[in-house]
Design a protein around this motif. Structure first.
Motif, short mmCIF file in Angstrom:
data_model
loop_
_atom_site.label_atom_id
_atom_site.label_comp_id
_atom_site.label_asym_id
_atom_site.label_seq_id
_atom_site.Cartn_x
_atom_site.Cartn_y
_atom_site.Cartn_z
N ARG A 126 0.83 -1.21 0.00
CA ARG A 126 0.00 0.00 0.00
C ARG A 126 0.86 1.26 0.00
O ARG A 126 0.56 2.23 -0.70
N SER A 140 -7.63 3.44 3.97
CA SER A 140 -7.54 3.48 2.50
C SER A 140 -8.30 2.30 1.91
O SER A 140 -8.24 1.19 2.45
N PRO A 151 -1.29 7.90 -6.54
CA PRO A 151 -2.27 8.30 -5.53
C PRO A 151 -3.63 7.66 -5.81
O PRO A 151 -3.98 7.37 -6.96
N ALA A 152 -4.40 7.47 -4.77
CA ALA A 152 -5.68 6.75 -4.89
C ALA A 152 -6.75 7.65 -5.48
O ALA A 152 -7.64 8.14 -4.78
N GLY A 169 0.86 3.84 -2.95
CA GLY A 169 0.44 5.21 -2.66
C GLY A 169 1.45 6.24 -3.12
O GLY A 169 1.08 7.33 -3.58
#
Length: 317
Positions: free
Chosen positions: A115, A147, A123-124, A119
């Protein structure tokens, strides 16, 4: 207690027939849930009985950390005295707990590391993370309270698939996230660490989870043949496993019985059955597994209650 305390250590053998037959006679969803439940119950019973055997066998050893009254002659007369067996049981239990802890820590470490790396790189902004990597792979990265989970796929994987096959791939991975298949896989992996007789169920659950996601994918795209082509082409394109850091996650083209998955997708839709018909080999196997699970739970409970009653009777208030 007697011999009943040892039964949960061998009763997982009763689940082996249904582990082989579940995929043929149950919906993959029902098979995954049934086998996971059996694994969890039998693993807990096995761990409890190891602890009970250790307590009974070492209660009379001088210097043990148990209350002095537990080594009273009345306890010695009421319970079998097997110092060697008790010591061995405690050593096995310690090894089991260490293996379970190491496996769980590794799983959580890999998830956290993946993760963080994802990340920083992407970016999410969506639930799909497209990595510029020529190596073909795709997997579902479980989320955390802070997240959401994401589908990770490489450009190398998408390059070998048609547009409708890409949709099938993404639907497959989203199904892994939606139904939290990683929990089924982790639970059965930990159960196999507790009792080696439960390890065959781990492979059966892994296959059932893939088939479950295949069926969800086929329903999402509306064409079972498209999903079958996507599975086959992804398997042909995958010349090596995904990076080792991601090996703990369900992968679309993971090594396994891909021909069986493709054949199942080319066949009829599986019936929404969570229990096989009674008068069939699978029904008999499921009944044997259910009885074995119930017997394991009752044996562990009986041994625990018997030990507590005896110790309570000789322990001063």
């Amino acid at each position: 207690m007697g011999v009943f305390v040892f039964l949960p250590l061998v009763l997982p053998l009763t689940a082996l027939p249904i582990a082989r037959l579940a995929e043929q006679h149950l919906h993959p969803r029902g098979a995954a849930r049934l086998l996971t439940g059996i694994s969890i119950v039998m693993a807990l019973c096995s761990a409890l009985c190891l602890a009970l055997i250790g307590v009974v066998g070492t209660a009379q050893i001088p210097g043990n950390p148990l209350p002095d009254s537990w080594s009273d002659p009345e306890v010695r007369a009421a319970l079998p005295y097997h110092e060697t067996v008790g010591t061995a049981a405690l050593l096995v239990l310690a090894a089991v707990l260490a293996t379970v802890g190491r496996t769980l820590a590794r799983h959580l470490r890999i998830r956290a590391r993946a993760r963080r790396a994802l990340g920083r790189a992407l970016p999410a902004t969506s639930d799909v993370a497209l990595l510029p990597d020529p190596a073909p792979y795709a997997y579902a990265l479980p989320g955390s309270p802070r997240s959401p989970g994401r589908v990770v796929v490489s450009t190398g994987m998408l390059a070998g698939l048609a547009e409708d096959e890409r949709a099938a791939l993404l639907a497959h991975e989203r199904a892994h996230l939606t139904h939290r298949h990683h929990r089924h896989l982790l639970a059965t992996q930990l159960a196999g660490c507790v009792n080696p007789f439960l390890r065959p169920l781990q492979g059966a659950v892994a296959y059932s989870a893939e088939r479950w996601a295949d069926e969800e994918s086929a329903q999402a795209v509306g064409d079972r043949r498209v999903t079958a082509r996507a599975v086959a082409r992804a398997a042909l394109a995958t010349h090596h496993r995904p990076p080792a850091a991601y090996a703990a996650f369900p992968a679309f083209a993971a090594p396994g019985p891909v021909p069986r998955r493709v054949a199942a997708l080319l066949g009829p839709v599986p019936t929404a059955r969570n229990w096989p018909p009674t008068r069939t080999p699978a029904g008999l196997a499921a009944l044997v597994a259910a009885l074995g699970t119930a017997a394991s739970a009752l044996s562990a409970l009986n041994a625990a209650v018997a030990l507590l009653l005896v110790l309570k009777a000789v322990t001063p208030l």
